[in-house]
Scaffold this active site. Structure first.
Site, PDB file in Angstrom:
ATOM      1  N   GLU A   1       0.856  -1.196   0.000  1.00  0.00           N
ATOM      2  CA  GLU A   1       0.000   0.000   0.000  1.00  0.00           C
ATOM      3  C   GLU A   1       0.891   1.245   0.000  1.00  0.00           C
ATOM      4  O   GLU A   1       1.657   1.470   0.914  1.00  0.00           O
ATOM      5  CB  GLU A   1      -0.897  -0.019   1.252  1.00  0.00           C
ATOM      6  CG  GLU A   1      -1.693   1.245   1.499  1.00  0.00           C
ATOM      7  CD  GLU A   1      -2.510   1.719   0.302  1.00  0.00           C
ATOM      8  OE1 GLU A   1      -3.393   0.989  -0.161  1.00  0.00           O
ATOM      9  OE2 GLU A   1      -2.224   2.847  -0.189  1.00  0.00           O
TER      10      GLU A   1
ATOM     11  N   ASP B   1      -6.946   2.188  -8.323  1.00  0.00           N
ATOM     12  CA  ASP B   1      -7.228   3.506  -8.899  1.00  0.00           C
ATOM     13  C   ASP B   1      -7.448   3.398 -10.416  1.00  0.00           C
ATOM     14  O   ASP B   1      -6.609   2.835 -11.116  1.00  0.00           O
ATOM     15  CB  ASP B   1      -6.067   4.468  -8.613  1.00  0.00           C
ATOM     16  CG  ASP B   1      -5.854   4.643  -7.106  1.00  0.00           C
ATOM     17  OD1 ASP B   1      -6.807   4.395  -6.354  1.00  0.00           O
ATOM     18  OD2 ASP B   1      -4.749   5.019  -6.700  1.00  0.00           O
TER      19      ASP B   1
ATOM     20  N   THR C   1     -14.430  -5.853   0.295  1.00  0.00           N
ATOM     21  CA  THR C   1     -13.436  -4.814   0.593  1.00  0.00           C
ATOM     22  C   THR C   1     -14.159  -3.555   1.094  1.00  0.00           C
ATOM     23  O   THR C   1     -15.387  -3.440   0.980  1.00  0.00           O
ATOM     24  CB  THR C   1     -12.609  -4.450  -0.667  1.00  0.00           C
ATOM     25  OG1 THR C   1     -13.337  -3.508  -1.455  1.00  0.00           O
ATOM     26  CG2 THR C   1     -12.263  -5.673  -1.499  1.00  0.00           C
TER      27      THR C   1
HETATM   28  C1  LIG Z   1      -9.433   3.025  -4.352  1.00  0.00           C
HETATM   29  S1  LIG Z   1      -8.450   2.385  -3.043  1.00  0.00           S
HETATM   30  C2  LIG Z   1      -9.113   0.765  -2.793  1.00  0.00           C
HETATM   31  C3  LIG Z   1      -8.739   0.195  -1.448  1.00  0.00           C
HETATM   32  C4  LIG Z   1      -9.163  -1.277  -1.215  1.00  0.00           C
HETATM   33  N1  LIG Z   1      -8.542  -2.182  -2.143  1.00  0.00           N
HETATM   34  C5  LIG Z   1     -10.655  -1.456  -1.241  1.00  0.00           C
HETATM   35  O1  LIG Z   1     -11.163  -2.079  -2.195  1.00  0.00           O
HETATM   36  O2  LIG Z   1     -11.337  -0.983  -0.320  1.00  0.00           O
HETATM   37  C6  LIG Z   1      -6.943   2.058  -3.912  1.00  0.00           C
HETATM   38  C7  LIG Z   1      -5.728   1.925  -2.998  1.00  0.00           C
HETATM   39  O3  LIG Z   1      -4.614   1.506  -3.792  1.00  0.00           O
HETATM   40  C8  LIG Z   1      -3.453   2.191  -3.369  1.00  0.00           C
HETATM   41  N2  LIG Z   1      -2.525   2.163  -4.519  1.00  0.00           N
HETATM   42  C9  LIG Z   1      -2.739   2.731  -5.737  1.00  0.00           C
HETATM   43  N3  LIG Z   1      -1.695   2.508  -6.556  1.00  0.00           N
HETATM   44  C10 LIG Z   1      -0.792   1.777  -5.833  1.00  0.00           C
HETATM   45  C11 LIG Z   1       0.497   1.253  -6.116  1.00  0.00           C
HETATM   46  N4  LIG Z   1       1.063   1.459  -7.317  1.00  0.00           N
HETATM   47  N5  LIG Z   1       1.146   0.572  -5.155  1.00  0.00           N
HETATM   48  C12 LIG Z   1       0.566   0.377  -3.948  1.00  0.00           C
HETATM   49  N6  LIG Z   1      -0.649   0.872  -3.603  1.00  0.00           N
HETATM   50  C13 LIG Z   1      -1.325   1.549  -4.538  1.00  0.00           C
HETATM   51  C14 LIG Z   1      -3.971   3.575  -2.993  1.00  0.00           C
HETATM   52  O4  LIG Z   1      -3.101   4.267  -2.136  1.00  0.00           O
HETATM   53  C15 LIG Z   1      -5.304   3.231  -2.336  1.00  0.00           C
HETATM   54  O5  LIG Z   1      -5.170   3.023  -0.944  1.00  0.00           O
END
Ligand SMILES: C[S@@+](CC[C@H](N)C(=O)[O-])C[C@H]1O[C@@H](n2cnc3c(N)ncnc32)[C@H](O)[C@@H]1O
Length: 204
Positions: free
Chosen positions: A63, A112, A184
């Site tokens: 994360e 994202d 999630t």
């Molecule tokens: C929209 S949230 C979804 C969180 C969780 N998976 C859920 O479904 O509730 C996307 C998460 O991915 C993390 N994230 C995005 N790109 C990433 C990367 N390249 N490496 C690690 N984490 C990443 C963001 O910081 C964020 O916390």
């Protein structure tokens, strides 16, 4: 959604070296057991549920947002779960560490969408990431992808078509499989709003 910086959460990462791994030393015993990875776990609802349901598998949560990683770490420590580690770094910065055939499964939940076309390379299902996942997965290993986002879902299918992955499941309106899946944080929110959830499962 933007998360406000929280100093306590970032400090929490430093205070819990038994959970939080930054240097990803793969000679550590933790990495010698079968291991799966979730990229972008947010506050970790999914990985905690998966880890509790699968005590013989270790789970790595990568994360990149340090505040979110700290919040997740607190939840994991307080849960008492033992088979999870948190890596508070951007996956694209650490992915070269993992050797071939390293992971059992890869989980991508509501990552994202980067909706602008010029940012497509940042999507975690861009072809270069998919090729890396193919390399990192054991033979027969799977990617489990869930999203509410139409653009990311279509894009992911197009990118997958360029790879050797076998598509096992492709659902536009995935009804939650309670026996085998974990909801999630984002999924709970989007289901609450009545939005359809897309799911893709592919196998190496
Ligand atoms: C929209 S949230 C979804 C969180 C969780 N998976 C859920 O479904 O509730 C996307 C998460 O991915 C993390 N994230 C995005 N790109 C990433 C990367 N390249 N490496 C690690 N984490 C990443 C963001 O910081 C964020 O916390």
């Amino acid at each position: 959604m933007r998360t406000k910086y929280k100093q306590w959460a970032v400090d929490y990462l430093d205070e819990h070296p038994e959970l939080v791994v930054r240097d990803l030393d793969l000679s550590d015993d933790f990495f010698k057991k079968p291991i799966s990875i979730e990229i972008g776990p947010g506050k970790g609802e999914f990985i905690l549920g998966k880890a509790n349901a699968n005590p013989d598998i270790n789970f790595l949560a990568v994360e990149k947002n340090r505040t979110v990683a700290g919040q997740m770490s607190k939840i994991l420590v307080e849960s008492g779960v033992k088979n999870v580690r948190v890596c508070p770094l951007d996956f694209s910065k650490v992915c070269e560490v993992f050797s071939k055939e390293f992971f059992e499964n890869i989980y991508l939940n509501f990552v994202d969408p980067w909706p602008k076309k010029k940012h497509a390379k940042r999507r975690l299902t861009f072809i270069t990431f998919l090729n890396k996942y193919y390399e990192m997965l054991k033979s027969g290993g799977r990617i489990y992808f869930k999203s509410d986002n139409d653009i990311l879902y279509e894009f992911t299918l197009e990118e997958l078509a360029k790879t050797k992955f076998i598509v096992e499941e492709n659902l536009l309106d995935y009804k939650f499989d309670e026996a085998n899946d974990v909801m999630t944080g984002y999924e709970t929110k989007f289901r609450g709003l009545g939005q359809p959830i897309h799911r893709i499962v592919v196998r190496k």
